[in-house]
Design a protein around this motif. Structure first.
Motif, PDB file in Angstrom:
ATOM      1  N   ARG A  20       0.853  -1.179   0.000  1.00 15.73           N
ATOM      2  CA  ARG A  20       0.000   0.000   0.000  1.00 15.73           C
ATOM      3  C   ARG A  20       0.893   1.235   0.000  1.00 15.73           C
ATOM      4  O   ARG A  20       1.540   1.557   0.992  1.00 15.73           O
ATOM      5  CB  ARG A  20      -0.863  -0.009   1.268  1.00 15.73           C
ATOM      6  N   PRO A  21       1.025   1.934  -1.123  1.00 20.67           N
ATOM      7  CA  PRO A  21       1.978   3.034  -1.177  1.00 20.67           C
ATOM      8  C   PRO A  21       1.421   4.294  -0.511  1.00 20.67           C
ATOM      9  O   PRO A  21       0.227   4.572  -0.577  1.00 20.67           O
ATOM     10  CB  PRO A  21       2.154   3.258  -2.671  1.00 20.67           C
ATOM     11  N   VAL A  43      -4.073  -4.423  -7.194  1.00 18.71           N
ATOM     12  CA  VAL A  43      -3.543  -3.691  -8.352  1.00 18.71           C
ATOM     13  C   VAL A  43      -2.583  -2.612  -7.876  1.00 18.71           C
ATOM     14  O   VAL A  43      -1.478  -2.454  -8.408  1.00 18.71           O
ATOM     15  CB  VAL A  43      -4.703  -3.079  -9.172  1.00 18.71           C
ATOM     16  N   ALA A  44      -2.999  -1.872  -6.821  1.00 17.03           N
ATOM     17  CA  ALA A  44      -2.151  -0.798  -6.304  1.00 17.03           C
ATOM     18  C   ALA A  44      -0.836  -1.359  -5.796  1.00 17.03           C
ATOM     19  O   ALA A  44       0.241  -0.806  -6.062  1.00 17.03           O
ATOM     20  CB  ALA A  44      -2.876  -0.043  -5.188  1.00 17.03           C
ATOM     21  N   LEU A  47       1.360  -2.377  -8.762  1.00 19.48           N
ATOM     22  CA  LEU A  47       1.947  -1.219  -9.434  1.00 19.48           C
ATOM     23  C   LEU A  47       3.052  -0.594  -8.583  1.00 19.48           C
ATOM     24  O   LEU A  47       4.095  -0.199  -9.101  1.00 19.48           O
ATOM     25  CB  LEU A  47       0.874  -0.176  -9.730  1.00 19.48           C
ATOM     26  N   ALA A  48       2.807  -0.539  -7.271  1.00 17.30           N
ATOM     27  CA  ALA A  48       3.824   0.037  -6.382  1.00 17.30           C
ATOM     28  C   ALA A  48       5.086  -0.815  -6.426  1.00 17.30           C
ATOM     29  O   ALA A  48       6.210  -0.297  -6.442  1.00 17.30           O
ATOM     30  CB  ALA A  48       3.298   0.136  -4.961  1.00 17.30           C
ATOM     31  N   ARG A  51       6.866  -0.029  -9.593  1.00 18.91           N
ATOM     32  CA  ARG A  51       7.533   1.283  -9.539  1.00 18.91           C
ATOM     33  C   ARG A  51       8.813   1.192  -8.702  1.00 18.91           C
ATOM     34  O   ARG A  51       9.846   1.710  -9.106  1.00 18.91           O
ATOM     35  CB  ARG A  51       6.600   2.337  -8.948  1.00 18.91           C
ATOM     36  N   ARG A  53      10.658  -1.392  -8.219  1.00 20.49           N
ATOM     37  CA  ARG A  53      11.665  -2.130  -8.969  1.00 20.49           C
ATOM     38  C   ARG A  53      12.261  -1.247 -10.064  1.00 20.49           C
ATOM     39  O   ARG A  53      13.467  -1.223 -10.257  1.00 20.49           O
ATOM     40  CB  ARG A  53      11.065  -3.395  -9.606  1.00 20.49           C
ATOM     41  N   LEU A  54      11.403  -0.528 -10.772  1.00 16.62           N
ATOM     42  CA  LEU A  54      11.876   0.261 -11.912  1.00 16.62           C
ATOM     43  C   LEU A  54      12.690   1.467 -11.475  1.00 16.62           C
ATOM     44  O   LEU A  54      13.504   1.979 -12.231  1.00 16.62           O
ATOM     45  CB  LEU A  54      10.694   0.713 -12.781  1.00 16.62           C
ATOM     46  N   SER A  55      12.451   1.963 -10.243  1.00 17.26           N
ATOM     47  CA  SER A  55      13.231   3.115  -9.816  1.00 17.26           C
ATOM     48  C   SER A  55      14.410   2.690  -8.941  1.00 17.26           C
ATOM     49  O   SER A  55      15.138   3.529  -8.434  1.00 17.26           O
ATOM     50  CB  SER A  55      12.341   4.116  -9.079  1.00 17.26           C
ATOM     51  N   GLY A  56      14.609   1.381  -8.787  1.00 18.57           N
ATOM     52  CA  GLY A  56      15.770   0.882  -8.050  1.00 18.57           C
ATOM     53  C   GLY A  56      15.674   1.106  -6.559  1.00 18.57           C
ATOM     54  O   GLY A  56      16.674   1.010  -5.854  1.00 18.57           O
ATOM     55  N   ARG A  57      14.475   1.398  -6.045  1.00 19.96           N
ATOM     56  CA  ARG A  57      14.323   1.678  -4.602  1.00 19.96           C
ATOM     57  C   ARG A  57      14.121   0.402  -3.829  1.00 19.96           C
ATOM     58  O   ARG A  57      13.023   0.120  -3.338  1.00 19.96           O
ATOM     59  CB  ARG A  57      13.149   2.627  -4.372  1.00 19.96           C
ATOM     60  N   TYR A  58      15.141  -0.440  -3.780  1.00 19.59           N
ATOM     61  CA  TYR A  58      15.092  -1.634  -2.957  1.00 19.59           C
ATOM     62  C   TYR A  58      16.501  -1.904  -2.485  1.00 19.59           C
ATOM     63  O   TYR A  58      17.455  -1.296  -2.958  1.00 19.59           O
ATOM     64  CB  TYR A  58      14.513  -2.814  -3.747  1.00 19.59           C
TER      65      TYR A  58
ATOM     66  N   LEU B 335       7.921   7.816 -13.424  1.00 17.73           N
ATOM     67  CA  LEU B 335       7.416   6.512 -13.003  1.00 17.73           C
ATOM     68  C   LEU B 335       6.206   6.685 -12.102  1.00 17.73           C
ATOM     69  O   LEU B 335       5.210   5.981 -12.222  1.00 17.73           O
ATOM     70  CB  LEU B 335       8.507   5.738 -12.270  1.00 17.73           C
ATOM     71  N   GLU B 339       2.502   5.337 -12.842  1.00 19.38           N
ATOM     72  CA  GLU B 339       1.834   4.435 -11.913  1.00 19.38           C
ATOM     73  C   GLU B 339       0.443   4.976 -11.583  1.00 19.38           C
ATOM     74  O   GLU B 339      -0.557   4.266 -11.645  1.00 19.38           O
ATOM     75  CB  GLU B 339       2.660   4.313 -10.632  1.00 19.38           C
ATOM     76  N   LEU B 343      -3.166   3.278 -12.510  1.00 15.80           N
ATOM     77  CA  LEU B 343      -4.059   2.930 -11.404  1.00 15.80           C
ATOM     78  C   LEU B 343      -5.416   3.617 -11.587  1.00 15.80           C
ATOM     79  O   LEU B 343      -6.470   2.989 -11.460  1.00 15.80           O
ATOM     80  CB  LEU B 343      -3.417   3.345 -10.081  1.00 15.80           C
TER      81      LEU B 343
END
Lengths: 315, 366
Positions: A20-21, A43-44, A47-48, A51, A53-58, B335, B339, B343
Motif C-alpha cells: 500500500r503506497p 492492483v495498487a 503497481l507500487a 515502480r 523495482r523500476l526506480s531501483g528503490r530496494y 514513473l 503508476e 491505477l
C-alpha cells in the motif's frame, strides 16, 4: 503437508501492508475506491512493486541477495513447483535454529541442481520466522551469465570458506551440498548413494564460526532428471562437468527440461553442535570425523525416507 | 618533523597530482590546516582552470617523473601523498602508454626518491579496489588480506598491482616510515567527474548481457576526508575505502533513471577496443571486468582504525543523481505519474464496468 497453506496464507498477508503506497501527491484518484476492495488493493500493490523495482528503490546485501525479488517473484514460483508438482513432504523443521547461524548440509542429486532451490524455498516456508537459506554454489554456477545473477539475487554465493564464514558470522542459515558436481552428475543407477564429501571445507567453516550443522536428507530429486548416460566428450567440448542423457533429454528438446513429477520427502535431522570445537577448525582429524558423521547421518536418513516412499512417482 | 609542529602532524607535505581534482582538493584541505607549515604540490601539468583557485596556498613545483628524484629530499618533506594516478587512458594525452608511464614509472621514481629522503616519516598512496583483480572464483567480499586470484586484464588494475608491489618493497626498506595504502572504490558524488560518472550520465547505458554486478562507490568528499586524516594522524597499513552497502548495476542505472542496453560480453570488449582505437570513449577492459564481476570490499578495518564511516554507497550514488538533474528518461517522477495514471485508468474502467453491470441488473429486476 500442514505447514504450507499457513505459510502461503501468511505470505499473502505480508504483501499487503508493504504494497500500500503512501501517496504524497495532491492528485485524488479519479474514482473513489470502495473501502476493502481487495482487487483495487492488489492492483495498487502490484503497481507500487513495479515502480519500486523500476526506480531501483530496494535493498540488496553485500552478496547481492535481493529479498524483495526473492519473496515476490521466485518464492511463489518455487512454491508451485515443490508443493503441486513434487508434492513435497517436510519433517524435522523443529531442528532448524530459530535464530543465529546454522549450516544446513544436504545430499545433492538430479542432474540439474533443482534440489538446492527447492530446499531453500521449503525451508523459508516451514521455518517459524521464515528465514532464508543462503546457498553456496560451485564456481561454474558463477561463470554462467544469467544463472550467476539469479543465484546471487536469491541469496546464493560462491562456495568458498571466506563467503561461508562471512555468512555464518552474520548469523545466517547457510545451505551447502558437499558432494558438489559428483552428486548432481551421478548416474541414475547410483541414486541415493552419497558421494565423497571433498575436503570437508564446510565443516571447518562451521567450526570456525561455532555454527551448528543441520544435516538434511532430500528424497525425490534423483528421479526428476534420471541421468542414464553421460556423454563425456561432449561435456569436455562444452567445458561442462557432465553432459546428461535422460529419458527426455536431449530427445524431446526443450520438453526435456521439464522435471519428472517425482514424490519428494525432505527431513531435517537434529543439529550437531560445533561451538565446543572452535579451536579444532584446522585439525584434519576432527574435520574428517565430523564430515563423516554428517555423511552417515544423511545416508541413514535417506534409507529411512526411501522405505517410507515405495513408489518414486506415488501420490 | 619541523620543530614546533604538532606531534603526528607533518610540517612539510608533498602532494603529487595537484593538477587534478583529488590532488587539488587534498592540497587545499591540508593548506587550511594551520598545523601544517608547507604544502607543496608536485605535478608535471598545470591545473585545470576551475581548480587553480584551490591551489592558492600551495607551493607548486613542476616536475615530471624523472625530476621528482631530487625534489622530495631537497624540499625536506615529512610526508608524501601520492595521488597522481591516471585511471583511464586519455587519447589526447598519450593514451595507455602515457598512463602506464605515469602510474608505474612515476610511482617507482617517487618511491625511490622517498627511500632516499631521511626526513620522510609518512607516505600515503592512492590505490584502488581494482587491486583485487576479477575472477569467477573470487569471494563475494574482499578483505584487505584477499590476494587476487588472476592477473586482471585491465591496464589500470595491472598498474595498481605494480604500484602496490613497489610500496611493499618500500615498506621493507624503510620500516621507519608510516606507509598508508588506500584502496578506493570508484569515486562518485555530485562533484565527481570520472569515467563512471560520465557512464551513468548517458541516457542509454551499455551493460553486459546476463550480468548484474554488485558495485560499491565512495563519495569523493569522504575520500578527501580519509586522505586528510591519513596525513594528520598515523594509520599504517592497507585500507579499503568504500561506502558500506551495495548497489547492483541494474539498480544504479534505474536509480539514475537511465535505460540499460545489455550487450554480449565479447561484443562489449570488442566495442571498447574499437572505441579506444578510434580515439573516443575511455572505457576499457577495466570497466568491462567491473561490469562482469562487480567488486565489493569489507570496510571494517577502515571504520575501526579511522573512526570514520564513509556515507553508504546508495547515499553517495543518490548524491550523484541529485547533482545531475538533467531530465532522465526514466526518472522517479515519470514513473510515479505513470503508476498513478495506470491505477486511475484501472479504477475508472472497473467503476464503469460495475455501473453497467448494475444497470443491467436493474433492468432484469424491473
Amino acid at each position: 503437508m500442514a505447514e504450507e497453506p499457513a505459510g502461503a496464507e501468511a505470505n499473502v498477508h505480508r504483501v499487503d501492508p508493504v504494497g500500500r503506497p503512501a501517496r504524497p501527491g495532491p492528485r485524488e484518484p479519479a474514482v473513489a475506491d470502495e473501502p476493502g476492495d481487495v482487487w483495487d488493493r492488489r492492483v495498487a500493490a502490484g503497481l507500487a512493486f513495479l515502480r519500486r523495482r523500476l526506480s531501483g528503490r530496494y535493498e540488496i546485501d553485500e552478496f547481492g541477495f535481493d529479498p524483495e525479488l526473492t519473496e515476490q517473484v521466485f518464492q511463489p514460483l518455487l512454491r508451485v513447483l515443490y508443493r503441486d508438482w513434487f508434492r513435497t513432504e517436510v519433517t524435522g523443521a523443529e531442528h532448524l535454529p530459530v535464530e543465529g547461524s546454522g549450516l544446513v548440509v544436504g545430499n545433492h542429486s538430479g542432474t540439474v541442481a533443482l534440489d538446492a532451490l527447492v530446499l531453500a524455498a521449503v525451508l523459508h516456508d516451514v521455518h517459524p520466522t521464515h528465514r532464508y537459506l543462503r546457498l553456496l554454489g560451485a564456481d561454474l554456477v558463477f561463470r554462467m551469465p544469467f544463472v550467476s545473477e539469479l543465484v546471487r539475487k536469491t541469496g546464493g554465493t560462491m562456495a568458498c570458506n571466506p563467503d561461508a564464514e562471512r555468512l555464518l558470522g552474520r548469523g545466517e542459515l547457510v545451505g551447502v551440498f558437499p558432494e558438489g558436481f559428483k552428486g548432481v552428475g551421478k548416474l541414475y543407477s547410483e541414486r541415493y548413494k552419497l558421494q565423497r564429501f571433498g575436503r570437508g571445507g564446510f565443516v571447518s567453516a562451521a567450526l570456525r564460526t561455532g555454527a551448528p550443522i543441520i544435516p538434511v536428507a532430500i528424497v525425490g530429486a534423483e528421479e526428476t532428471y534420471p541421468m542414464l548416460a553421460n556423454i563425456t566428450p561432449l561435456a569436455r567440448l562444452l567445458k561442462l562437468p557432465y553432459f546428461p542423457v535422460t529419458p527426455t533429454f536431449p530427445w524431446l528438446g526443450p520438453l526435456g527440461v521439464v522435471p519428472l513429477p517425482s514424490k519428494w520427502l525432505i527431513e531435517f535431522c537434529p543439529p550437531i553442535p560445533t561451538a565446543h570445537l572452535v579451536d579444532s577448525a584446522d585439525d584434519p582429524l576432527v574435520v574428517f570425523n565430523l564430515a563423516d558423521q554428517v555423511r552417515e547421518t544423511i545416508q541413514q536418513k535417506l534409507h529411512e525416507l526411501l522405505e517410507r516412499r515405495p513408489d518414486p512417482f506415488g501420490p | 618533523m619541523t620543530p614546533g609542529s604538532t606531534p603526528g602532524v607533518p610540517g612539510v607535505v608533498v602532494v603529487t597530482g595537484v593538477s587534478r581534482f583529488l590532488g587539488a582538493h587534498v592540497a587545499a584541505r591540508l593548506v587550511a590546516d594551520d598545523r601544517i607549515d608547507r604544502v607543496i604540490g608536485l605535478d608535471a601539468l598545470d591545473p585545470a582552470p576551475e581548480l587553480a583557485s584551490l591551489l592558492d596556498g600551495v607551493e607548486r613545483v613542476r616536475a615530471d617523473a624523472e625530476a621528482v628524484g631530487s625534489v622530495v629530499d631537497d624540499l625536506g618533506a615529512d610526508a608524501v601523498v601520492h595521488l597522481n594516478l591516471i585511471t583511464a587512458p586519455d587519447p589526447h594525452q598519450g593514451g595507455r602508454a602515457a598512463m602506464k608511464e605515469q602510474n608505474v614509472i612515476g610511482t617507482m621514481q617517487l618511491l625511490a626518491a622517498c627511500q632516499r629522503a631521511p626526513r620522510l616519516r609518512k607516505l600515503v598512496v592512492r590505490s584502488s579496489t581494482a587491486a583485487y583483480g576479477a575472477s569467477f572464483r573470487d569471494p563475494a567480499v574482499f578483505t584487505e588480506d584477499t590476494e587476487p586470484r588472476a592477473v586482471p586484464r585491465g591496464g589500470f588494475a595491472r598498474d595498481i598491482l605494480d604500484i602496490e608491489g613497489y610500496v611493499r618493497g618500500f615498506r621493507r626498506r624503510r620500516p621507519d616510515v608510516v606507509a598508508t595504502v588506500l584502496r578506493f572504490a570508484p569515486f562518485i558524488g555530485s562533484r565527481a567527474n570520472t569515467t563512471l560518472t560520465r557512464y551513468f550520465a548517458q541516457p542509454v547505458v551499455p551493460t553486459v548481457l546476463g550480468r548484474d554486478p554488485r558495485l560499491q562507490f565512495v563519495h569523493v568528499d569522504d575520500a578527501l576526508e580519509i586522505l586528510y586524516r591519513s596525513v594528520v594522524s598515523d594509520h599504517p597499513g592497507t585500507y579499503n575505502v568504500a561506502g558500506p552497502g551495495v548497489l547492483a548495476l541494474s539498480q544504479a542505472i534505474r536509480r539514475a533513471g537511465r535505460i540499460a542496453v545489455p550487450v554480449v560480453e565479447p561484443g562489449l570488449s570488442g566495442a571498447a577496443g574499437i572505441a579506444r582505437a578510434l580515439g573516443f570513449g575511455r572505457y576499457g577492459l577495466d570497466q568491462v571486468d567491473l561490469f562482469v564481476h562487480g567488486r565489493v570490499v569489507d570496510t571494517t578495518r577502515l571504520t575501526r582504525e579511522y573512526g570514520f564511516t564513509p556515507r553508504s554507497t546508495a547515499a553517495a550514488f543518490d548524491d550523484f543523481v541529485q547533482g545531475h538533474r538533467d531530465p532522465a528518461p526514466l526518472g522517479p517522477e515519470r514513473l510515479h505519474r505513470a503508476e498513478q495514471a495506470i491505477l486511475d485508468g484501472i479504477r475508472r474502467t472497473r467503476a464503469a464496468v460495475r455501473e453497467r453491470v448494475g444497470q443491467r441488473g436493474g433492468r432484469i429486476d424491473g
